[in-house]
Design an enzyme around this catalytic site. Structure first.
Site, PDB file in Angstrom:
ATOM      1  N   CYS A   1      -6.765 -48.468 -29.465  1.00 59.37           N
ATOM      2  CA  CYS A   1      -7.829 -47.777 -30.204  1.00 59.37           C
ATOM      3  C   CYS A   1      -7.848 -46.294 -29.868  1.00 59.37           C
ATOM      4  CB  CYS A   1      -9.168 -48.421 -29.904  1.00 59.37           C
ATOM      5  SG  CYS A   1      -9.486 -48.565 -28.147  1.00 59.37           S
TER       6      CYS A   1
ATOM      7  N   LYS B   1     -15.283 -65.097 -29.773  1.00 56.14           N
ATOM      8  CA  LYS B   1     -14.320 -65.345 -30.846  1.00 56.14           C
ATOM      9  C   LYS B   1     -13.159 -64.366 -30.714  1.00 56.14           C
ATOM     10  CE  LYS B   1     -13.445 -63.891 -34.958  1.00 56.14           C
ATOM     11  NZ  LYS B   1     -11.977 -64.012 -34.940  1.00 56.14           N
TER      12      LYS B   1
ATOM     13  N   GLU C   1     -17.378 -51.192 -31.014  1.00 56.25           N
ATOM     14  CA  GLU C   1     -16.294 -50.346 -30.477  1.00 56.25           C
ATOM     15  C   GLU C   1     -15.213 -50.350 -31.542  1.00 56.25           C
ATOM     16  OE1 GLU C   1     -16.625 -48.658 -27.885  1.00 56.25           O
ATOM     17  OE2 GLU C   1     -18.197 -49.678 -26.759  1.00 56.25           O
TER      18      GLU C   1
ATOM     19  N   GLU D   1      -6.212 -44.232 -39.317  1.00 51.31           N
ATOM     20  CA  GLU D   1      -5.719 -44.928 -38.120  1.00 51.31           C
ATOM     21  C   GLU D   1      -4.545 -45.818 -38.539  1.00 51.31           C
ATOM     22  OE1 GLU D   1      -8.032 -48.172 -36.361  1.00 51.31           O
ATOM     23  OE2 GLU D   1      -7.673 -47.273 -34.402  1.00 51.31           O
TER      24      GLU D   1
HETATM   25  P1  NAD Z   1     -10.332 -56.231 -37.118  1.00 52.64           P
HETATM   26  O1  NAD Z   1     -11.544 -55.427 -37.415  1.00 52.64           O
HETATM   27  O2  NAD Z   1      -9.477 -56.686 -38.226  1.00 52.64           O
HETATM   28  O3  NAD Z   1     -10.724 -57.562 -36.320  1.00 52.64           O
HETATM   29  C1  NAD Z   1     -11.482 -57.520 -35.134  1.00 52.64           C
HETATM   30  C2  NAD Z   1     -12.199 -58.840 -34.977  1.00 52.64           C
HETATM   31  O4  NAD Z   1     -13.150 -58.969 -36.041  1.00 52.64           O
HETATM   32  C3  NAD Z   1     -11.286 -60.061 -35.089  1.00 52.64           C
HETATM   33  O5  NAD Z   1     -11.711 -61.036 -34.169  1.00 52.64           O
HETATM   34  C4  NAD Z   1     -11.522 -60.533 -36.507  1.00 52.64           C
HETATM   35  O6  NAD Z   1     -11.294 -61.909 -36.691  1.00 52.64           O
HETATM   36  C5  NAD Z   1     -12.993 -60.211 -36.676  1.00 52.64           C
HETATM   37  N1  NAD Z   1     -13.450 -60.079 -38.065  1.00 52.64           N
HETATM   38  C6  NAD Z   1     -12.724 -59.734 -39.175  1.00 52.64           C
HETATM   39  N2  NAD Z   1     -13.510 -59.758 -40.269  1.00 52.64           N
HETATM   40  C7  NAD Z   1     -14.748 -60.119 -39.847  1.00 52.64           C
HETATM   41  C8  NAD Z   1     -15.995 -60.300 -40.507  1.00 52.64           C
HETATM   42  N3  NAD Z   1     -16.126 -60.147 -41.828  1.00 52.64           N
HETATM   43  N4  NAD Z   1     -17.068 -60.654 -39.778  1.00 52.64           N
HETATM   44  C9  NAD Z   1     -16.964 -60.803 -38.436  1.00 52.64           C
HETATM   45  N5  NAD Z   1     -15.820 -60.663 -37.758  1.00 52.64           N
HETATM   46  C10 NAD Z   1     -14.724 -60.310 -38.453  1.00 52.64           C
HETATM   47  O7  NAD Z   1      -9.544 -55.396 -36.032  1.00 52.64           O
HETATM   48  P2  NAD Z   1      -8.120 -55.737 -35.423  1.00 52.64           P
HETATM   49  O8  NAD Z   1      -7.120 -55.421 -36.483  1.00 52.64           O
HETATM   50  O9  NAD Z   1      -8.129 -57.076 -34.765  1.00 52.64           O
HETATM   51  O10 NAD Z   1      -8.048 -54.673 -34.243  1.00 52.64           O
HETATM   52  C11 NAD Z   1      -7.652 -53.384 -34.421  1.00 52.64           C
HETATM   53  C12 NAD Z   1      -8.852 -52.446 -34.505  1.00 52.64           C
HETATM   54  O11 NAD Z   1      -9.659 -52.558 -33.327  1.00 52.64           O
HETATM   55  C13 NAD Z   1      -8.421 -51.006 -34.571  1.00 52.64           C
HETATM   56  O12 NAD Z   1      -9.156 -50.342 -35.560  1.00 52.64           O
HETATM   57  C14 NAD Z   1      -8.777 -50.467 -33.192  1.00 52.64           C
HETATM   58  O13 NAD Z   1      -8.985 -49.087 -33.138  1.00 52.64           O
HETATM   59  C15 NAD Z   1      -9.980 -51.258 -32.850  1.00 52.64           C
HETATM   60  N6  NAD Z   1     -10.194 -51.276 -31.390  1.00 52.64           N
HETATM   61  C16 NAD Z   1     -11.232 -50.544 -30.863  1.00 52.64           C
HETATM   62  C17 NAD Z   1     -11.431 -50.511 -29.476  1.00 52.64           C
HETATM   63  C18 NAD Z   1     -12.553 -49.711 -28.863  1.00 52.64           C
HETATM   64  O14 NAD Z   1     -12.885 -49.956 -27.707  1.00 52.64           O
HETATM   65  N7  NAD Z   1     -13.150 -48.772 -29.584  1.00 52.64           N
HETATM   66  C19 NAD Z   1     -10.586 -51.236 -28.648  1.00 52.64           C
HETATM   67  C20 NAD Z   1      -9.529 -51.968 -29.215  1.00 52.64           C
HETATM   68  C21 NAD Z   1      -9.360 -51.983 -30.598  1.00 52.64           C
END
Ligand code: NAD
Length: 479
Positions: free
Chosen positions: A283, A174, A249, A382
């Protein structure tokens, strides 16, 4: 290739239960309406993944052949790199340079790296008492639900897919709702590469709808999640109901520490790319800069000049290095952090304003704050945008105390010519990745993941095998 907007389930392109627009953040134009998987489609994807996983065509596939499929997929991504990279740039707003020269080559390298693991998943023979042979097998988990964010859409999808497939699992991917398009292209290429239908399913949709339905579905064995710490908490809580495995992650607020004895020109370059690469939507972005007090004024002058030179540009232009923020919502969020920095009394040294290209787009100037205090929001939370918070330190202990003063622990950078100091600092930083005199380096073979609230589990490298296999201990009576 052409854009795909339907769901890929069981090798078929099917309609969803709803649709949502995906927008080019540099032009504010809708690129396409993407189909969304509701609970019925999530259920169909799980059924088709389970059937494909249990089918002898996949379950009993010779591992050398699985390896070849992954290699073939890498070749197909390489052959279509230009179109996929252009699509990534349109959907995410990241510069063409990043999509074509960094993200997509990483995807290719990653599938090749894990192609190499597919036929090397050996277990152990354990010395035991009595006339018995005891050995372990590494077996696939079954159906993996991969939920990924929008900042490196296809790259992070490959971090989950490549090891999951190498280990013999079936996958339901997804993508984030802001950036679904390249995941669908990858689904098409996986079919073309010869993965049996149902082994790679791609189901776009909004997090609380599609993502939540995946996390709650008892037919998914593991959720491999990358996203924010806030969503990670929801995922872990929901997964507890069916006790499915999770790897998370999550977010970061990574420190970049510059000592007075560093090569300051190199440090200024590293700090600049550490925060402004990927528009700061990284991230591991080095979003907290700690500079030794004795050189702070001198260093900040160089850094501010570099930041001022990082002008926003059309992401499709090959020379652009600062693209558009991924969405209107994220644009507003980042600007609200800039306002909070100003109102809490930090000194704005560069940027700080929204920008546009040809009067359009969700751009933000490269922003540098100085004299930030540890309790300010911009030092603690963040931001996930091109905003740097600078603090001063007096000595090594002070630097480490301040750098570790965070709920996160994803990455940490240190700049010094003193090898001993670099290692002493590195040993004491609470972080899953440490960079010395460099920043933002990644390779498929090097494990990546967070300490503390930056997550659990590791992507990439040999360590990823453990995330996608389970151990079976087998006893054989020899008498
Ligand atoms: P997000 O948490 O909003 O979304 C991530 C994913 O989760 C999306 O596909 C979203 O649709 C899904 N999601 C949202 N709510 C959900 C729920 N209730 N149940 C299941 N899935 C759900 O994050 P974002 O805004 O897309 O990405 C940015 C974040 O990702 C930042 O915090 C960043 O630090 C983190 N990130 C971490 C890494 C790592 O390797 N540690 C890498 C890249 C990004």
């Amino acid at each position: 290739m052409e854009l795909r907007t339907r769901l890929l389930i069981g090798g078929e392109w099917v309609e969803g239960s709803d649709r949502f627009p995906t927008v080019n953040p540099a032009t504010e134009e809708v690129i396409a309406e993407v189909e969304e998987a509701g609970t019925a489609e999530v259920d169909a994807a799980v059924r088709s993944a389970r059937e494909a996983f249990e089918d002898p065509a996949w379950r009993d596939m010779d591992p050398h052949r699985r390896s070849k499929l992954l290699w073939r997929l890498a070749d197909l991504v390489q052959e279509n790199l230009e179109f996929i990279a252009e699509t990534e740039t349109r959907d995410n707003g990241k510069p063409a340079f990043e999509s074509a020269k960094v993200d997509l080559p990483f995807v290719v390298a990653n599938f090749r790296y894990f192609a190499g693991w597919a036929d090397k998943l050996s277990g152990d023979v354990i010395p035991v008492s009595g006339p018995f042979l005891n050995y372990t097998l590494r077996e696939p988990l079954g159906v993996i639900g991969a939920i990924v964010p929008w900042n490196f859409p296809l790259n992070i999808a490959s971090w989950k897919l490549a090891p999951a497939l190498a280990c013999g699992n079936a996958v339901i991917l997804k993508p984030a709702e802001e950036t679904s398009l390249t995941a669908l292209l990858l689904g098409e290429l996986a079919l073309e590469a010869g993965f049996p239908p149902g082994i790679v399913n791609v189901i776009p949709g909004r997090g609380p709808i599609t993502g939540q339905a995946m996390v709650e579905h008892p037919g998914i064995d593991k959720i491999a999640f990358t996203g924010s710490t806030e969503t990670g908490r929801i995922v872990m809580r929901s997964a507890a109901e069916s006790l499915k495995k999770v790897s998370l992650e999550l977010g970061g607020k990574s420190p970049n520490v510059v000592f007075a004895d560093a090569d300051l020109a190199a440090a200024a370059r590293g700090v600049t790319t550490g925060i402004f690469y990927g528009k700061g939507e990284v991230c591991a972005a080095g979003s907290r800069l700690f500079v030794e007090a004795s050189i702070k004024d001198e260093f900040m002058d160089v850094l501010v000049a570099r930041a001022a030179g990082m002008t926003v540009g059309d992401p499709t232009h090959p020379k652009t290095r600062l693209g558009a923020i991924v969405s209107k919502a994220q644009h507003e969020r980042v600007l609200s952090y800039i306002e909070s920095g100003i109102s809490e009394g930090a000194v704005l040294r560069a940027g700080g304003k929204p920008a546009s290209v040809d009067g359009r787009g969700f751009f933000i100037e490269a922003t540098v704050f100085d004299d930030v205090k540890p309790d300010m929001k911009i030092a603690r939370e963040e931001i996930f945008g091109p905003v740097l918070a600078t603090l001063a330190f007096s000595d090594l202990d002070d630097a480490i105390d301040q750098a570790n003063e965070t709920i996160y622990g994803l990455a940490a950078g240190v700049w010094t010519r003193d090898v001993g100091k670099a290692h002493r600092d590195g040993r004491r930083e609470n972080a899953g990745t440490g960079w010395v005199n460099t920043y933002n380096r990644y390779e498929p073979g090097s494990p990546f993941g967070g300490w503390k609230q930056a997550g659990c589990g590791r992507d990439l490298g040999e360590r990823a095998r453990e995330e996608y296999t389970q151990t079976k201990s087998v006893w054989v009576a020899l008498d």
